[in-house]
Design a protein around this motif. Structure first.
Motif, mmCIF file in Angstrom:
data_model
loop_
_atom_site.group_PDB
_atom_site.id
_atom_site.type_symbol
_atom_site.label_atom_id
_atom_site.label_comp_id
_atom_site.label_asym_id
_atom_site.label_seq_id
_atom_site.Cartn_x
_atom_site.Cartn_y
_atom_site.Cartn_z
ATOM 1 N N ALA A 71 -8.410 -2.997 5.047
ATOM 2 C CA ALA A 71 -9.190 -4.104 4.486
ATOM 3 C C ALA A 71 -8.316 -5.120 3.761
ATOM 4 C CB ALA A 71 -10.249 -3.561 3.534
ATOM 5 N N GLY A 72 -7.008 -4.848 3.723
ATOM 6 C CA GLY A 72 -6.086 -5.781 3.070
ATOM 7 C C GLY A 72 -5.998 -5.613 1.571
ATOM 8 N N LEU A 73 -6.488 -4.473 1.057
ATOM 9 C CA LEU A 73 -6.453 -4.226 -0.379
ATOM 10 C C LEU A 73 -5.135 -3.560 -0.780
ATOM 11 C CD1 LEU A 73 -10.074 -2.854 -0.816
ATOM 12 C CD2 LEU A 73 -9.258 -5.180 -1.243
ATOM 13 N N ARG A 74 -4.748 -3.748 -2.001
ATOM 14 C CA ARG A 74 -3.532 -3.111 -2.520
ATOM 15 C C ARG A 74 -3.850 -1.664 -2.886
ATOM 16 N NH1 ARG A 74 0.396 -6.050 -6.767
ATOM 17 N NH2 ARG A 74 0.891 -7.138 -4.838
ATOM 18 N N VAL A 75 -2.989 -0.758 -2.468
ATOM 19 C CA VAL A 75 -3.157 0.668 -2.764
ATOM 20 C C VAL A 75 -1.911 1.130 -3.517
ATOM 21 C CG1 VAL A 75 -3.483 2.972 -1.800
ATOM 22 C CG2 VAL A 75 -4.522 0.998 -0.659
ATOM 23 N N ALA A 110 0.833 -1.195 0.000
ATOM 24 C CA ALA A 110 0.000 0.000 0.000
ATOM 25 C C ALA A 110 0.872 1.251 0.000
ATOM 26 C CB ALA A 110 -0.930 -0.005 1.211
ATOM 27 N N PHE A 111 0.642 2.133 -0.970
ATOM 28 C CA PHE A 111 1.452 3.328 -1.143
ATOM 29 C C PHE A 111 0.572 4.519 -1.456
ATOM 30 C CE2 PHE A 111 3.660 -0.400 -2.448
ATOM 31 C CZ PHE A 111 4.896 -0.281 -1.849
ATOM 32 N N LEU A 112 0.899 5.651 -0.880
ATOM 33 C CA LEU A 112 0.202 6.892 -1.185
ATOM 34 C C LEU A 112 1.270 7.962 -1.411
ATOM 35 C CD1 LEU A 112 -2.618 8.266 -1.341
ATOM 36 C CD2 LEU A 112 -2.281 8.948 1.038
ATOM 37 N N VAL A 113 1.177 8.681 -2.531
ATOM 38 C CA VAL A 113 2.146 9.738 -2.773
ATOM 39 C C VAL A 113 1.796 10.932 -1.891
ATOM 40 C CG1 VAL A 113 2.806 9.029 -5.104
ATOM 41 C CG2 VAL A 113 0.836 10.527 -4.794
ATOM 42 N N LYS A 114 2.828 11.617 -1.411
ATOM 43 C CA LYS A 114 2.634 12.686 -0.441
ATOM 44 C C LYS A 114 1.852 13.873 -0.987
ATOM 45 C CE LYS A 114 6.435 12.035 2.770
ATOM 46 N NZ LYS A 114 7.622 12.645 3.371
#
Length: 201
Positions: A120-124, A100-104
């Motif tokens: 929820a265990g989903l790939r981000v 799971a990754f979110l750009v700043k």
């Protein structure tokens, strides 16, 4: 209620992230840490559902700390915060089993959604980050070249690097020369910039 551990060394950014998260009725920040070495002890103490971890933490970097956390507390999912300019980190993190990754610079409203999806265990995965990672590809550097270039990026001289790594200064210079050539740079300074932008350091 989704319990969150927040790992970010910049006070203003950490406070802003915590404030955004606390606006959501189903999310709660139960712990805040400023360095990677504090993640596992604090997670074991507070038992969060999700750890939101900045990739560039002092003492222990975010990816290493997150991998350690997943090993000792697998019930805690990890959402990595990263800069779009460092796509090589995505490959390294995926190799460590992080998904799971979110750009700043993503819009604030995406944070809560990313936390829920991670819980929820989903790939981000940000599509732009994935595209950038594919563009840069795998690091051409060997582990030793990476270590030497990372030391040089921190300002260490060839002699200092040699002493730390138990090598001769000549061997260190050879590693630096090899690294410069492999990343297509003209000199050490440019090699450091290219490798940092690609997320290879």
């Amino acid at each position: 209620m989704i319990r969150i551990l927040l790992a970010e060394d910049m006070h203003m950014i950490r406070s802003a992230l915590a404030a955004l998260i606390r606006l959501e009725r189903d999310l709660d920040v139960v712990a805040e840490v400023t360095s990677g070495d504090r993640i596992v002890p604090e997670a074991l103490r507070t038992r969060p559902d999700v750890a939101v971890v900045d990739i560039d933490l002092p003492v222990v970097d975010g990816i290493t700390a997150a991998a350690e956390l997943r090993a000792v507390l697998p019930s805690c999912r990890v959402l990595i915060l990263t800069a779009l300019g460092q796509p090589g980190h995505l490959r390294r993190a995926l190799s460590a089993g992080l998904e799971a990754f979110l750009v700043k610079d993503a819009p604030g409203e995406r944070l809560a959604d990313a936390v829920r999806r991670t819980a929820a265990g989903l790939r981000v995965l940000d599509p732009e980050l994935v595209a950038a990672a594919m563009e840069y590809g795998e690091s051409p550097l060997t582990p030793r070249e990476t270590t030497v270039l990372k030391e040089a990026a921190a300002g260490a001289t060839a002699e200092e690097i040699a002493a730390r790594l138990h090598l001769s200064p000549g061997t260190v210079r050879n590693y630096l020369t090899s690294a410069v050539g492999k990343v297509g740079a003209r000199n050490k300074v440019e090699a450091i910039r290219v490798a940092e932008e690609a997320g290879w350091l």
